[in-house]
Structures are given as structure tokens and as C-alpha cells.
Motif scaffolding. Structure first.
Motif, short mmCIF file in Angstrom:
data_model
loop_
_atom_site.label_atom_id
_atom_site.label_comp_id
_atom_site.label_asym_id
_atom_site.label_seq_id
_atom_site.Cartn_x
_atom_site.Cartn_y
_atom_site.Cartn_z
N LYS A 13 46.40 46.49 39.31
CA LYS A 13 45.36 47.44 38.45
C LYS A 13 44.34 48.09 39.14
CE LYS A 13 42.93 42.85 37.53
NZ LYS A 13 43.60 41.99 38.68
N SER A 14 43.76 47.99 40.13
CA SER A 14 42.85 48.53 40.89
C SER A 14 43.41 49.98 41.20
CB SER A 14 42.50 47.90 42.22
OG SER A 14 41.88 46.55 42.10
N THR A 15 44.53 50.10 41.61
CA THR A 15 44.95 51.40 42.28
C THR A 15 45.23 52.22 40.88
OG1 THR A 15 45.91 50.24 43.89
CG2 THR A 15 46.64 52.49 43.82
N THR A 31 34.68 46.90 39.17
CA THR A 31 33.87 45.67 38.91
C THR A 31 34.01 44.76 40.09
OG1 THR A 31 35.63 44.50 37.62
CG2 THR A 31 34.08 45.83 36.52
N GLY A 32 35.19 44.65 40.73
CA GLY A 32 35.54 43.84 41.96
C GLY A 32 34.58 44.37 43.08
N ALA A 33 34.31 45.51 43.13
CA ALA A 33 33.46 45.85 44.17
C ALA A 33 31.95 45.13 44.06
CB ALA A 33 33.16 47.33 44.20
N MET A 34 31.61 44.98 42.65
CA MET A 34 30.55 44.33 42.37
C MET A 34 30.38 42.71 43.18
SD MET A 34 29.64 45.92 38.90
CE MET A 34 28.01 45.42 38.46
N TYR A 35 31.50 41.99 42.51
CA TYR A 35 31.72 40.70 43.30
C TYR A 35 31.65 40.65 44.87
CZ TYR A 35 32.14 39.24 38.44
OH TYR A 35 31.99 39.01 37.14
N ARG A 36 32.48 41.84 45.28
CA ARG A 36 32.64 41.77 46.72
C ARG A 36 30.93 41.90 47.42
NH1 ARG A 36 37.29 43.14 49.13
NH2 ARG A 36 39.11 42.94 47.71
N ALA A 37 30.17 42.73 46.51
CA ALA A 37 28.88 43.08 47.07
C ALA A 37 27.86 41.88 47.18
CB ALA A 37 28.17 44.08 46.41
N ILE A 86 32.02 45.77 52.29
CA ILE A 86 32.54 44.89 51.20
C ILE A 86 34.13 44.82 51.26
CG2 ILE A 86 30.44 45.06 49.85
CD1 ILE A 86 32.45 46.97 48.01
N ARG A 87 34.88 45.66 51.85
CA ARG A 87 36.07 45.57 52.15
C ARG A 87 36.70 45.01 53.33
NH1 ARG A 87 37.23 47.41 46.99
NH2 ARG A 87 35.69 48.88 46.60
N SER A 88 35.81 44.24 54.20
CA SER A 88 36.20 43.56 55.21
C SER A 88 37.05 42.19 54.90
CB SER A 88 35.01 43.07 56.23
OG SER A 88 34.45 41.92 55.51
N ILE A 94 36.33 35.41 50.60
CA ILE A 94 35.40 34.43 49.96
C ILE A 94 35.10 34.73 48.37
CG2 ILE A 94 34.29 33.38 51.92
CD1 ILE A 94 31.72 35.06 51.00
N THR A 95 35.38 36.11 48.25
CA THR A 95 34.88 36.83 46.91
C THR A 95 35.56 35.86 45.70
OG1 THR A 95 34.79 38.90 47.85
CG2 THR A 95 34.63 38.98 45.58
N SER A 96 36.61 35.55 45.82
CA SER A 96 37.37 34.88 44.44
C SER A 96 36.38 33.48 44.30
CB SER A 96 38.57 34.72 44.42
OG SER A 96 38.84 33.72 45.36
N ARG A 97 35.91 33.06 45.41
CA ARG A 97 35.14 31.70 45.19
C ARG A 97 33.76 32.01 44.75
NH1 ARG A 97 35.77 29.10 51.10
NH2 ARG A 97 34.14 27.47 50.32
N VAL A 104 26.62 33.95 38.04
CA VAL A 104 26.88 35.15 38.78
C VAL A 104 27.70 36.09 37.83
CG1 VAL A 104 28.41 36.41 40.71
CG2 VAL A 104 26.93 34.44 41.23
N ARG A 105 28.82 35.40 37.23
CA ARG A 105 29.39 36.55 36.32
C ARG A 105 28.44 36.85 35.04
NH1 ARG A 105 34.73 36.48 37.52
NH2 ARG A 105 35.14 37.63 35.96
N ASP A 106 27.65 36.08 34.58
CA ASP A 106 26.75 36.36 33.49
C ASP A 106 25.71 37.78 33.98
OD1 ASP A 106 27.64 34.47 32.10
OD2 ASP A 106 25.90 33.11 32.38
O1 DC Z 1 39.81 43.72 42.74
P1 DC Z 1 39.19 43.16 44.00
O2 DC Z 1 40.18 42.59 44.97
O3 DC Z 1 38.24 44.05 44.67
O4 DC Z 1 38.34 41.87 43.49
C1 DC Z 1 37.54 41.21 44.12
C2 DC Z 1 37.54 39.75 43.78
O5 DC Z 1 36.58 39.51 42.60
C3 DC Z 1 38.61 39.22 43.35
O6 DC Z 1 38.93 37.53 43.74
C4 DC Z 1 38.53 39.11 41.79
C5 DC Z 1 37.42 39.00 41.47
N1 DC Z 1 36.71 39.82 40.15
C6 DC Z 1 36.63 39.02 39.14
O7 DC Z 1 36.35 37.97 39.18
N2 DC Z 1 35.92 39.66 38.07
C7 DC Z 1 36.14 41.19 37.98
N3 DC Z 1 36.00 41.59 36.79
C8 DC Z 1 36.66 41.83 39.12
C9 DC Z 1 36.94 41.15 40.21
#
Ligand code: DC
Length: 217
Positions: A13-15, A31-37, A86-88, A94-97, A104-106
Motif C-alpha cells: 500500500k505505501s508504494t 501516516t506511517g512516517a508519523m508513527y515512525r517519527a 525515521i527509515r532506520s 519498534i514502530t509497530s509497538r 498516541v493513535r488518538d
Molecule cells: O507504513 P510504515 O512501514 O511506514 O508504517 C510504520 C509503522 O506504523 C507500522 O508498524 C504500521 C504503523 N502504522 C499504523 O499503525 N497506522 C497507520 N495509519 C500507519 C502506520
């Protein structure tokens, strides 16, 4: 025009979202970049990825800026460009945790809606974009693929990044994550609310072509 792309890890989906946005000449909200940040900041400050209080405080206090071009995403935290950091691998691990933390999601959902309002037209991608963040999106896509195919894609990506993993490890990791994550987009399935595309036997170009064709109808 708001276009959401949801689906499991490894569905491409990202690509696809980035390529589709470039083809349409509109913004891509990564939005993944935001969680990565947030994960990157947690590492910088020595917070554990499961420390709910520290992470929610961090999400609320840090100044996160996203530059959402169709072909690039630049991310700044408290004025500092962290787009590459943030791409390291350490952040990826750890981003999914970090993203499991509801507080955080809110905060992220609120920020994503704010960014969306500023952008106007955009393609956004994540596991919750069509279901939670932008329920009134004009078009919602869900990309799917068999777990085996997704594991193969992930493995290729991880090997290219120099990770030493086996197919079985990647497959197990994906299926465990599916159980947790699918609650986000499952509400879109079977209700006719989303266009569901099985990408198992498709390459990237074919998927982007299919989405673009659908949008031009
Ligand atoms: O797409 P990505 O690999 O950059 O996403 C990084 C992490 O953030 C991955 O564990 C999924 C999570 N994520 C999420 O929980 N909700 C989103 N809207 C986007 C990403």
C-alpha cells in the motif's frame, strides 16, 4: 478528492499510494512516517516502546511537521529534519509497538485530519485511514494479498536492507500482526464501502493502473 488505501502489512500500500498520488499530481499523506517519527523520538530520549505514559506525553508535546509532496515526504520534529533517520532499522523495529498505544493513535488521528484539511486533495495510506481517520473519503481502497505473497515481498525488502531473516520468521510476524491490525480495516470489507483488490498476482504497475482506471471511470 480524498483517496484512502488500507490493508495489511506487505500488501504494497505505501508504494502504491505514493505512485498513485504522483500520477494524479496530488499529495501523498504518509501516516506511517508519523508513527515512525514518534518511535524515533522515543529512541532518542531513551523511552521504552511500551511506556504508554511517556509515549502519549511525547506525542502530545512534540512538534511534528509533514511536507507531503506527491513524490517525497519530508518530516521535521521540533524543527529538525528526521526524514532519513525515521527509515532506520532501529526505528522500523519498534514502530509497530509504539503505534499500538491508543493515546498516541488518538493524537495522530487528530493531526492527520488537520493535515488532510490543509491538503484538500490527497492519497493517504495506513491501516485505519478509510475506517477511522477519513470515514467520509471519496474513494476507499483495501489492498490484500495472501500471507505467503506478502511475506515474500517483505522478505525481499528486508534482505535488500541487509536484515538476516527467514521466510518463516517473516510469515509468522505478518500473521501475528494481521490478527491485531485487521480490526482497523475489516469494517470496510464486505460492506461495499471499499474497493477491495487482491494484489497477489499483480505487480506494482498493474495495481497502480487498476486504481487509476477505477478513479477515471
Ligand atoms: O507504513 P510504515 O512501514 O511506514 O508504517 C510504520 C509503522 O506504523 C507500522 O508498524 C504500521 C504503523 N502504522 C499504523 O499503525 N497506522 C497507520 N495509519 C500507519 C502506520
Amino acid at each position: 478528492m480524498v483517496i484512502t488505501i488500507d490493508g495489511p502489512a506487505g500488501s504494497g500500500k505505501s508504494t502504491v499510494a505514493r505512485k498513485l498520488a504522483a500520477r494524479l499530481g496530488i499529495a501523498y499523506l504518509d501516516t506511517g512516517a508519523m508513527y515512525r517519527a514518534i518511535a524515533h523520538q522515543a529512541l532518542e530520549r531513551g523511552f521504552l516502546p511500551d511506556d504508554a505514559d511517556a509515549l502519549s506525553g511525547l506525542a502530545r508535546s512534540m512538534d511534528l511537521e509533514l511536507d507531503c509532496g506527491p513524490t517525497h515526504t519530508r518530516v521535521r520534529v521540533d524543527g529538525l529534519d528526521v526524514s532519513e533517520a525515521i527509515r532506520s532499522m532501529a526505528v522500523s523495529r519498534i514502530t509497530s509497538r509504539v503505534a499500538k498505544n491508543q493515546a498516541v493513535r488518538d493524537v495522530m488521528v487528530e493531526q492527520q485530519r488537520k493535515i488532510g484539511k490543509q491538503l484538500g486533495s490527497f492519497v493517504t495510506e495506513g491501516r485505519d485511514q478509510g475506517s477511522v481517520v477519513f470515514p467520509n473519503a471519496d474513494v476507499k481502497f483495501v489492498l490484500e494479498a495472501t500471507p505467503e505473497k506478502r511475506a515474500h515481498r517483505r522478505l525481499t525488502q528486508m534482505e535488500a536492507d541487509g536484515e538476516d531473516v527467514t521466510f518463516q520468521e517473516v510469515l509468522e510476524n505478518l500473521t501475528t500482526r494481521d490478527e491485531i491490525d485487521s480490526r482497523h480495516w475489516s469494517s470496510l470489507l464486505g460492506s461495499g464501502a471499499a474497493v477491495v483488490i487482491d494484489t497477489t498476482d499483480m505487480n506494482l504497475r498493474e495495481v497502480v493502473d487498476m486504481l487509476a482506471d477505477y478513479l477515471s471511470q
